[in-house]
Design a protein around this motif. Sequence first.
Motif, PDB file in Angstrom:
ATOM      1  N   ASP A 116      38.842  22.733  42.156  1.00 34.30           N
ATOM      2  CA  ASP A 116      37.661  23.255  41.460  1.00 34.30           C
ATOM      3  C   ASP A 116      38.104  24.166  40.326  1.00 34.30           C
ATOM      4  N   GLU A 117      38.175  23.604  39.134  1.00 38.00           N
ATOM      5  CA  GLU A 117      38.641  24.371  37.969  1.00 38.00           C
ATOM      6  C   GLU A 117      37.645  25.450  37.560  1.00 38.00           C
ATOM      7  N   GLN A 118      36.390  25.317  37.973  1.00 43.10           N
ATOM      8  CA  GLN A 118      35.355  26.243  37.551  1.00 43.10           C
ATOM      9  C   GLN A 118      35.243  27.464  38.461  1.00 43.10           C
ATOM     10  N   ALA A 119      35.784  27.384  39.669  1.00 44.32           N
ATOM     11  CA  ALA A 119      35.657  28.495  40.619  1.00 44.32           C
ATOM     12  C   ALA A 119      36.513  29.669  40.148  1.00 44.32           C
ATOM     13  N   SER A 120      35.913  30.843  40.071  1.00 46.50           N
ATOM     14  CA  SER A 120      36.674  32.027  39.660  1.00 46.50           C
ATOM     15  C   SER A 120      37.554  32.492  40.814  1.00 46.50           C
ATOM     16  N   ILE A 121      38.627  33.174  40.476  1.00 44.56           N
ATOM     17  CA  ILE A 121      39.532  33.675  41.507  1.00 44.56           C
ATOM     18  C   ILE A 121      38.824  34.688  42.399  1.00 44.56           C
ATOM     19  N   THR A 122      37.942  35.468  41.827  1.00 40.59           N
ATOM     20  CA  THR A 122      37.168  36.417  42.640  1.00 40.59           C
ATOM     21  C   THR A 122      36.312  35.677  43.660  1.00 40.59           C
ATOM     22  N   ASP A 123      35.609  34.631  43.214  1.00 39.86           N
ATOM     23  CA  ASP A 123      34.771  33.854  44.141  1.00 39.86           C
ATOM     24  C   ASP A 123      35.620  33.202  45.234  1.00 39.86           C
ATOM     25  N   ILE A 124      36.782  32.687  44.855  1.00 35.45           N
ATOM     26  CA  ILE A 124      37.668  32.046  45.830  1.00 35.45           C
ATOM     27  C   ILE A 124      38.128  33.066  46.857  1.00 35.45           C
ATOM     28  N   CYS A 125      38.458  34.247  46.400  1.00 32.37           N
ATOM     29  CA  CYS A 125      38.892  35.327  47.289  1.00 32.37           C
ATOM     30  C   CYS A 125      37.890  35.537  48.420  1.00 32.37           C
ATOM     31  N   PHE A 126      36.623  35.672  48.076  1.00 33.93           N
ATOM     32  CA  PHE A 126      35.613  35.935  49.099  1.00 33.93           C
ATOM     33  C   PHE A 126      35.266  34.671  49.889  1.00 33.93           C
ATOM     34  N   GLU A 127      35.346  33.515  49.247  1.00 40.19           N
ATOM     35  CA  GLU A 127      35.008  32.269  49.940  1.00 40.19           C
ATOM     36  C   GLU A 127      35.964  31.981  51.087  1.00 40.19           C
ATOM     37  N   VAL A 128      37.236  32.311  50.919  1.00 39.09           N
ATOM     38  CA  VAL A 128      38.210  31.972  51.963  1.00 39.09           C
ATOM     39  C   VAL A 128      38.352  33.059  53.027  1.00 39.09           C
ATOM     40  N   GLY A 129      37.626  34.168  52.876  1.00 36.19           N
ATOM     41  CA  GLY A 129      37.610  35.150  53.953  1.00 36.19           C
ATOM     42  C   GLY A 129      38.222  36.494  53.652  1.00 36.19           C
ATOM     43  N   PHE A 130      38.745  36.698  52.431  1.00 32.76           N
ATOM     44  CA  PHE A 130      39.242  38.024  52.056  1.00 32.76           C
ATOM     45  C   PHE A 130      38.058  38.861  51.558  1.00 32.76           C
ATOM     46  N   ASN A 131      38.125  40.163  51.755  1.00 34.80           N
ATOM     47  CA  ASN A 131      37.031  41.029  51.279  1.00 34.80           C
ATOM     48  C   ASN A 131      37.492  42.023  50.234  1.00 34.80           C
ATOM     49  N   ASN A 132      38.699  41.775  49.685  1.00 36.46           N
ATOM     50  CA  ASN A 132      39.252  42.681  48.685  1.00 36.46           C
ATOM     51  C   ASN A 132      40.127  41.869  47.736  1.00 36.46           C
ATOM     52  N   LEU A 133      39.789  41.883  46.451  1.00 38.16           N
ATOM     53  CA  LEU A 133      40.492  41.042  45.480  1.00 38.16           C
ATOM     54  C   LEU A 133      41.947  41.453  45.318  1.00 38.16           C
ATOM     55  N   SER A 134      42.213  42.744  45.276  1.00 32.11           N
ATOM     56  CA  SER A 134      43.607  43.179  45.087  1.00 32.11           C
ATOM     57  C   SER A 134      44.458  42.774  46.283  1.00 32.11           C
ATOM     58  N   ASN A 135      43.896  42.862  47.493  1.00 31.95           N
ATOM     59  CA  ASN A 135      44.640  42.431  48.683  1.00 31.95           C
ATOM     60  C   ASN A 135      44.862  40.917  48.652  1.00 31.95           C
ATOM     61  N   PHE A 136      43.858  40.162  48.225  1.00 34.65           N
ATOM     62  CA  PHE A 136      43.998  38.706  48.102  1.00 34.65           C
ATOM     63  C   PHE A 136      45.131  38.348  47.134  1.00 34.65           C
ATOM     64  N   ASN A 137      45.152  39.000  45.971  1.00 34.94           N
ATOM     65  CA  ASN A 137      46.204  38.729  44.987  1.00 34.94           C
ATOM     66  C   ASN A 137      47.585  39.076  45.551  1.00 34.94           C
ATOM     67  N   ARG A 138      47.651  40.194  46.261  1.00 36.65           N
ATOM     68  CA  ARG A 138      48.925  40.631  46.835  1.00 36.65           C
ATOM     69  C   ARG A 138      49.404  39.647  47.906  1.00 36.65           C
ATOM     70  N   GLN A 139      48.495  39.208  48.783  1.00 33.78           N
ATOM     71  CA  GLN A 139      48.870  38.284  49.851  1.00 33.78           C
ATOM     72  C   GLN A 139      49.210  36.898  49.292  1.00 33.78           C
ATOM     73  N   PHE A 140      48.496  36.473  48.268  1.00 34.13           N
ATOM     74  CA  PHE A 140      48.785  35.187  47.624  1.00 34.13           C
ATOM     75  C   PHE A 140      50.190  35.217  47.020  1.00 34.13           C
ATOM     76  N   LEU A 141      50.518  36.310  46.348  1.00 32.34           N
ATOM     77  CA  LEU A 141      51.842  36.464  45.743  1.00 32.34           C
ATOM     78  C   LEU A 141      52.934  36.416  46.813  1.00 32.34           C
ATOM     79  N   ALA A 142      52.693  37.100  47.939  1.00 34.47           N
ATOM     80  CA  ALA A 142      53.691  37.124  49.009  1.00 34.47           C
ATOM     81  C   ALA A 142      53.883  35.740  49.620  1.00 34.47           C
ATOM     82  N   GLU A 143      52.820  34.968  49.714  1.00 32.55           N
ATOM     83  CA  GLU A 143      52.880  33.661  50.370  1.00 32.55           C
ATOM     84  C   GLU A 143      53.401  32.574  49.438  1.00 32.55           C
TER      85      GLU A 143
END
Length: 294
Positions: free
Chosen positions: A245-272
Amino acid sequence: MEPDLEVVQIRRGESFKAWSHGYPFHTVRWHFHPEYELHQVVATSGRYFVGDFIGEFEPGNLVLTGPNLPHNWVSDLPAECTIPLRGRILQFSEEFIGDLMKVMPELSGLAALLEFSRRGALFTRSTSDALAPLMEEIVTANGVRRIELFMMILGVLGRARKARPLSSPNYLPDPSGYMSAGMNKALAFIRKNLTQPFGETELAAIAGQSQSAFSRSFRRHTGMSLVQYVKRLRINLACQILMSDEQASITDICFEVGFNNLSNFNRQFLAEKGMPPSRFRRLLAHNIDAARAA
């Protein structure tokens, strides 16, 4: 050895899961799931296991496994060797295909094939070659095109000849036996509620264990803690959305998959994944553009 339950997370708003993976990969183990699975090997050779069948595979191996049929493909590679793309997978639920056949009676001819797949159906190389470009495209397709490709794939499978069964007629997978283990009940709960909040106390109760016993058992069963396991599944789901989904924003994806904090999502994505989600998306777009230009 009892198979593990694989968590197949079909994204909300989608009818099926189409994805690819390299090797090694965390789903490469003796496992089962209630979804049908079409599995096509793109690279490597080795040994595969479907029910009570053991055989050798090579690129082009194409197998449809029915619900709850245990399976695994083990590539023969030197230690420390990795392959970026080993196979492509299409997974869909029994309920989805059943409802589709009710709405579209023209699909009723697939019933025999679906029943046949409960033993594992191995298709010929010519069928695999015909499906290869469809399987490649469906992994990144969006919207109506995904449905078009899915129906085209069903058409090729429905017309296929000389598919042969893999497991013996007497082999009967027993999901009730697999699921009687408290741990697999907890994994099933995670599968159904991946994007919702839940905790170890709740899962321990489902598994019928104390919280400390559940924590130890979960780590033995999955090789990681509950937090790590859920994080990995949610990040993998985020990758699927970024790819589809090229149109989905990263913020929307963050909350859609179960994270409740964008900075934590970015940090965990980077680690993984070794990069932030924005770079993952840019590299994906570059790869798609390069493929189109080739």
